[in-house]
Design a protein around this motif. Structure first.
Motif, PDB file in Angstrom:
ATOM      1  N   LEU A 111       0.601  -0.774   0.190  1.00 44.06           N
ATOM      2  CA  LEU A 111      -0.262   0.078  -0.552  1.00 44.06           C
ATOM      3  C   LEU A 111       0.612   1.299  -0.282  1.00 44.06           C
ATOM      4  O   LEU A 111       0.711   2.042  -0.303  1.00 44.06           O
ATOM      5  CB  LEU A 111      -1.269  -0.083   0.846  1.00 44.06           C
ATOM      6  N   GLY A 112       1.863   0.730   1.139  1.00 50.92           N
ATOM      7  CA  GLY A 112       3.032   2.373   0.467  1.00 50.92           C
ATOM      8  C   GLY A 112       2.486   3.103   2.043  1.00 50.92           C
ATOM      9  O   GLY A 112       1.029   2.480   2.337  1.00 50.92           O
ATOM     10  N   ILE A 113       2.899   3.927   2.751  1.00 55.88           N
ATOM     11  CA  ILE A 113       3.131   4.778   4.063  1.00 55.88           C
ATOM     12  C   ILE A 113       0.917   4.855   3.708  1.00 55.88           C
ATOM     13  O   ILE A 113       0.282   5.088   4.515  1.00 55.88           O
ATOM     14  CB  ILE A 113       3.710   5.453   4.333  1.00 55.88           C
ATOM     15  N   GLU A 114       1.386   6.087   2.876  1.00 55.65           N
ATOM     16  CA  GLU A 114      -0.322   6.908   2.612  1.00 55.65           C
ATOM     17  C   GLU A 114      -0.980   6.252   2.311  1.00 55.65           C
ATOM     18  O   GLU A 114      -2.359   6.233   3.295  1.00 55.65           O
ATOM     19  CB  GLU A 114       0.034   8.271   0.827  1.00 55.65           C
ATOM     20  N   GLY A 115      -0.619   5.203   1.769  1.00 55.66           N
ATOM     21  CA  GLY A 115      -2.594   4.224   1.854  1.00 55.66           C
ATOM     22  C   GLY A 115      -2.205   3.355   2.944  1.00 55.66           C
ATOM     23  O   GLY A 115      -3.723   2.966   2.357  1.00 55.66           O
ATOM     24  N   ALA A 116      -1.727   3.216   3.104  1.00 56.60           N
ATOM     25  CA  ALA A 116      -1.870   2.717   5.015  1.00 56.60           C
ATOM     26  C   ALA A 116      -3.174   3.089   5.736  1.00 56.60           C
ATOM     27  O   ALA A 116      -2.971   2.734   5.758  1.00 56.60           O
ATOM     28  CB  ALA A 116       0.100   2.093   5.345  1.00 56.60           C
ATOM     29  N   ILE A 117      -1.868   4.538   5.808  1.00 57.73           N
ATOM     30  CA  ILE A 117      -2.748   5.340   6.424  1.00 57.73           C
ATOM     31  C   ILE A 117      -4.596   5.934   6.355  1.00 57.73           C
ATOM     32  O   ILE A 117      -5.379   5.364   6.829  1.00 57.73           O
ATOM     33  CB  ILE A 117      -1.894   6.682   6.847  1.00 57.73           C
ATOM     34  N   GLU A 118      -5.092   5.637   4.570  1.00 60.60           N
ATOM     35  CA  GLU A 118      -6.176   5.728   4.342  1.00 60.60           C
ATOM     36  C   GLU A 118      -6.406   4.443   4.963  1.00 60.60           C
ATOM     37  O   GLU A 118      -7.734   5.244   5.190  1.00 60.60           O
ATOM     38  CB  GLU A 118      -5.738   6.453   2.838  1.00 60.60           C
ATOM     39  N   GLU A 119      -6.228   3.650   4.706  1.00 55.54           N
ATOM     40  CA  GLU A 119      -6.835   2.961   4.768  1.00 55.54           C
ATOM     41  C   GLU A 119      -6.725   2.243   6.389  1.00 55.54           C
ATOM     42  O   GLU A 119      -8.169   1.613   6.950  1.00 55.54           O
ATOM     43  CB  GLU A 119      -6.291   1.012   4.165  1.00 55.54           C
ATOM     44  N   GLN A 120      -6.778   2.731   7.333  1.00 58.38           N
ATOM     45  CA  GLN A 120      -5.937   2.225   8.873  1.00 58.38           C
ATOM     46  C   GLN A 120      -6.442   2.840   9.444  1.00 58.38           C
ATOM     47  O   GLN A 120      -6.846   3.009  10.979  1.00 58.38           O
ATOM     48  CB  GLN A 120      -4.400   1.625   9.239  1.00 58.38           C
ATOM     49  N   ALA A 121      -6.650   4.159   9.022  1.00 54.55           N
ATOM     50  CA  ALA A 121      -7.128   5.817  10.146  1.00 54.55           C
ATOM     51  C   ALA A 121      -8.160   6.027   9.594  1.00 54.55           C
ATOM     52  O   ALA A 121      -8.645   6.015   8.543  1.00 54.55           O
ATOM     53  CB  ALA A 121      -5.785   6.536  10.524  1.00 54.55           C
ATOM     54  N   SER A 122      -9.089   6.874  10.355  1.00 52.12           N
ATOM     55  CA  SER A 122     -10.452   7.597   9.750  1.00 52.12           C
ATOM     56  C   SER A 122     -10.292   9.106  10.285  1.00 52.12           C
ATOM     57  O   SER A 122      -9.310   9.650  11.436  1.00 52.12           O
ATOM     58  CB  SER A 122     -11.352   6.869   9.995  1.00 52.12           C
ATOM     59  N   GLY A 123     -11.281  10.274   9.427  1.00 48.12           N
ATOM     60  CA  GLY A 123     -10.978  11.483  10.535  1.00 48.12           C
ATOM     61  C   GLY A 123      -9.992  12.220  10.492  1.00 48.12           C
ATOM     62  O   GLY A 123      -8.946  12.419   9.896  1.00 48.12           O
ATOM     63  N   ASP A 124     -10.056  12.671  11.658  1.00 53.69           N
ATOM     64  CA  ASP A 124      -9.435  13.475  11.853  1.00 53.69           C
ATOM     65  C   ASP A 124      -8.008  13.824  12.105  1.00 53.69           C
ATOM     66  O   ASP A 124      -6.987  13.630  11.519  1.00 53.69           O
ATOM     67  CB  ASP A 124      -9.610  15.147  12.794  1.00 53.69           C
ATOM     68  N   LEU A 125      -8.006  12.514  12.179  1.00 54.80           N
ATOM     69  CA  LEU A 125      -6.584  11.373  13.119  1.00 54.80           C
ATOM     70  C   LEU A 125      -5.777  11.064  11.846  1.00 54.80           C
ATOM     71  O   LEU A 125      -4.231  11.315  11.488  1.00 54.80           O
ATOM     72  CB  LEU A 125      -6.101  10.064  13.714  1.00 54.80           C
ATOM     73  N   GLN A 126      -6.741  10.348  10.356  1.00 55.47           N
ATOM     74  CA  GLN A 126      -6.162  10.131   8.656  1.00 55.47           C
ATOM     75  C   GLN A 126      -5.782  10.974   8.558  1.00 55.47           C
ATOM     76  O   GLN A 126      -4.569  11.253   8.207  1.00 55.47           O
ATOM     77  CB  GLN A 126      -7.448   9.663   8.958  1.00 55.47           C
ATOM     78  N   GLU A 127      -6.001  12.571   8.632  1.00 55.38           N
ATOM     79  CA  GLU A 127      -5.754  13.938   8.055  1.00 55.38           C
ATOM     80  C   GLU A 127      -4.643  14.600   8.775  1.00 55.38           C
ATOM     81  O   GLU A 127      -3.243  14.606   8.233  1.00 55.38           O
ATOM     82  CB  GLU A 127      -7.290  15.225   8.351  1.00 55.38           C
ATOM     83  N   GLY A 128      -4.754  14.383  10.093  1.00 52.54           N
ATOM     84  CA  GLY A 128      -3.088  14.983  10.859  1.00 52.54           C
ATOM     85  C   GLY A 128      -2.130  13.604   9.903  1.00 52.54           C
ATOM     86  O   GLY A 128      -1.009  14.226  10.421  1.00 52.54           O
ATOM     87  N   TYR A 129      -2.093  12.389  10.784  1.00 55.35           N
ATOM     88  CA  TYR A 129      -1.283  11.611  10.210  1.00 55.35           C
ATOM     89  C   TYR A 129      -0.419  12.134   8.825  1.00 55.35           C
ATOM     90  O   TYR A 129       0.582  11.980   8.068  1.00 55.35           O
ATOM     91  CB  TYR A 129      -1.403  10.364   9.806  1.00 55.35           C
ATOM     92  N   LEU A 130      -1.406  12.177   7.672  1.00 54.77           N
ATOM     93  CA  LEU A 130      -1.111  12.884   6.560  1.00 54.77           C
ATOM     94  C   LEU A 130      -0.337  13.361   6.374  1.00 54.77           C
ATOM     95  O   LEU A 130       0.485  13.514   5.438  1.00 54.77           O
ATOM     96  CB  LEU A 130      -2.632  12.232   5.426  1.00 54.77           C
ATOM     97  N   ALA A 131      -0.920  14.784   7.156  1.00 52.08           N
ATOM     98  CA  ALA A 131      -0.334  15.759   7.002  1.00 52.08           C
ATOM     99  C   ALA A 131       1.425  16.503   7.454  1.00 52.08           C
ATOM    100  O   ALA A 131       2.462  16.134   6.670  1.00 52.08           O
ATOM    101  CB  ALA A 131      -1.002  16.823   7.909  1.00 52.08           C
ATOM    102  N   VAL A 132       1.547  14.910   8.274  1.00 52.53           N
ATOM    103  CA  VAL A 132       2.543  15.144   8.861  1.00 52.53           C
ATOM    104  C   VAL A 132       3.985  14.097   7.563  1.00 52.53           C
ATOM    105  O   VAL A 132       4.573  14.942   7.527  1.00 52.53           O
ATOM    106  CB  VAL A 132       2.784  13.831   9.979  1.00 52.53           C
ATOM    107  N   ILE A 133       3.187  12.909   7.261  1.00 60.22           N
ATOM    108  CA  ILE A 133       3.623  13.174   6.386  1.00 60.22           C
ATOM    109  C   ILE A 133       4.430  13.352   4.559  1.00 60.22           C
ATOM    110  O   ILE A 133       4.673  13.237   3.924  1.00 60.22           O
ATOM    111  CB  ILE A 133       3.040  11.205   5.515  1.00 60.22           C
ATOM    112  N   LYS A 134       2.750  13.626   4.826  1.00 61.21           N
ATOM    113  CA  LYS A 134       3.303  14.971   3.176  1.00 61.21           C
ATOM    114  C   LYS A 134       4.971  15.978   3.270  1.00 61.21           C
ATOM    115  O   LYS A 134       4.893  16.670   2.440  1.00 61.21           O
ATOM    116  CB  LYS A 134       2.561  15.254   2.797  1.00 61.21           C
ATOM    117  N   THR A 135       3.949  16.298   4.583  1.00 64.96           N
ATOM    118  CA  THR A 135       4.781  17.719   4.962  1.00 64.96           C
ATOM    119  C   THR A 135       6.466  17.196   5.361  1.00 64.96           C
ATOM    120  O   THR A 135       7.247  18.465   4.503  1.00 64.96           O
ATOM    121  CB  THR A 135       4.824  18.677   6.048  1.00 64.96           C
TER     122      THR A 135
END
Length: 472
Positions: A372-396
């Motif tokens: 899945l890759g790190i972003e794909g894994a977060i999108e599949e395993q987390a949700s809502g604001d926590l998912q958005e927060g995790y993805l923000a850390v990864i992307k920034t």
């Protein structure tokens, strides 16, 4: 080293004279070029290779930019293997004046050159050059061109669209502001023209000068005569970066519903020093502590993520421990993809403690063991604001310009336009990476950011934002 000075005559001015020949540190693909100078007559800028690949003794030219005062044209030509391309691309406008100082910034991507003139007007030129990595020298040609400053910058560093005005006159600007502020309204065109073409530091000097000359606070005088989003954007430009962020954070938490997008966009993308400055500004403005408000307004692992970043204790070194990266990647995998459900505490611990450089190595190691890759894994395993927060850390950590370009696009999608997010991103990134964001935006959506904002947002305040985003 030879140039093509003897091969070209452009306009009435000879380009035989070499005004400057300098190396481009790390080559044009990895460096941005910055020039400041003055010219009374036509001049040209060549980006070339220091060694010929054609065997004819003359270096290949990747790009020639000709500034022709007589024809009032800016033209781009390319030369490969001793042959000029047949196409001459002309810019739609002319931004130079004889004997007046100019500033030119050149950034080269895999398929485009971006030329920024005087920190405001941009020219985009496509190219199909194959050996860009060999372009390592700049040559400025012209009979009467004088280069006052030359430097190259690491192309991986950030670059905004707002620069200090070379001819900044704080007394004159204060007088123009005074004239623009009427009894009950404001000459917005005059105010905007000043604010979007001055750096934040220059705006702070302007505020001081206005107070000194007229015994009134510039931001207060403007705020009293403006309202809504227009007031927010104009006053926001007059705030220091840390005060502006502090105000945005307070606004995000003051109502019944918390604006988690604002908390994520600010707290998870700022460096430690900026976060500490924000906390000081927040307490001075509102007589309360930012960490206290975050603890009371957010919940669970999302709160832990935000509060941990707000403490400003993250490692910011460039050192990378690859053994640890593989260990952390495995731990994240086993906490998520490798089991049913997700162990949020394990992921939190990695994201809040590691530097961006270390996180990039961890994400790369993760991609090697995950389908899945790190972003794909977060999108599949987390949700809502926590998912958005995790993805923000990864992307920034990986590409902040792309992350904020996506936020610009998202702010105008859906039924409700997020004016606060649009303003917040444009203002806060204007001197950081907005120029790179524009490139990322175009790559993502095949549309210029300026055009997208103009088409999607019809409110009056957007003209101020467009002045910051800038285009020709």
């Amino acid at each position: 080293m030879q140039t093509l000075a003897s091969m070209a005559k452009q306009g009435r001015s000879s380009l035989d004279k070499v005004g400057l020949t300098k190396p481009i540190d790390s080559g044009i693909i990895y460096s941005d070029v910055h020039l400041e100078g003055i010219s009374k007559t036509n001049f040209a800028i060549d980006l070339i290779s220091s060694s010929s690949s054609s065997g004819g003794g003359l270096p290949d030219i990747a790009l020639r930019i000709t500034v022709d005062f007589d024809k009032r044209k800016i033209e781009r030509k390319a030369r490969i293997l001793d042959k000029w391309s047949t196409a001459v691309v002309s810019a739609p406008g002319f931004m130079f004046q004889r004997s007046l100082a100019f500033r030119i910034d050149i950034a080269c991507g895999q398929t485009k050159y971006t030329i920024t003139i005087n920190g405001r007007d941009e020219l985009y030129f496509n190219h199909v050059l194959q050996d860009l990595s060999k372009v390592d020298t700049i040559s400025v040609l012209g009979e009467d061109v004088s280069i006052k400053n030359y430097e190259t910058k690491d192309a991986s560093k950030l670059l905004g669209t707002v620069f200090p005005d070379q001819n900044f006159d704080r007394v004159a600007d204060a007088k123009r502001m005074k004239k623009a502020i009427k009894e009950k309204d404001v000459d917005l065109k005059a105010v905007t023209d000043i604010l979007v073409n001055r750096s934040n530091e220059q705006r702070q000097i302007l505020k001081w000068q206005f107070k000194n000359d007229f015994k009134k606070d510039l931001d207060v005088e403007l705020g009293k005569r403006l309202s809504g989003d227009m007031s927010d954007v104009i006053v926001g430009l007059l705030d220091t970066p840390e005060v502006y962020d502090a105000k945005c954070l307070y606004k995000a938490m003051e109502g019944l519903l918390t604006d988690d997008k604002a908390l994520i966009g600010i707290l998870l993308s700022r460096e430690n020093q900026r976060l500490n400055d924000i906390k000081i500004a927040y307490e001075e403005l509102y007589k309360r502590k930012l960490l206290h408000d975050l603890n009371s307004e957010t919940r669970g692992h999302f709160k832990h993520l935000l509060v941990s970043f707000a403490k400003a204790e993250r490692d910011e070194s460039d050192k990378v421990d690859f053994v640890r990266a593989r260990h952390d990647a495995k731990a994240i995998f086993e906490a998520g993809e490798g089991q049913w459900g997700i162990d949020k505490s394990e992921i939190n611990d990695v994201l809040i403690s590691q530097s961006d450089a270390q996180l990039r190595a961890t994400f790369k190691a993760y991609d090697e063991i995950s389908q899945l890759g790190i972003e794909g894994a977060i999108e599949e395993q987390a949700s809502g604001d926590l998912q958005e927060g995790y993805l923000a850390v990864i992307k920034t950590a990986c590409n902040p310009a792309k992350f904020f370009a996506e936020r610009i696009y998202q702010s105008m999608q859906g039924l409700l336009q997020d004016d606060d997010q649009l303003m917040r991103v444009v203002i806060s990134r204007s001197e950081v990476d907005l120029l790179r964001m524009k490139t990322e935006f175009y790559n993502l959506y095949s549309k210029k950011m300026h055009d997208y904002i103009k088409e999607e947002c019809k409110d009056d305040y957007v003209e101020v934002l467009l002045g910051i985003v800038k285009t020709i």
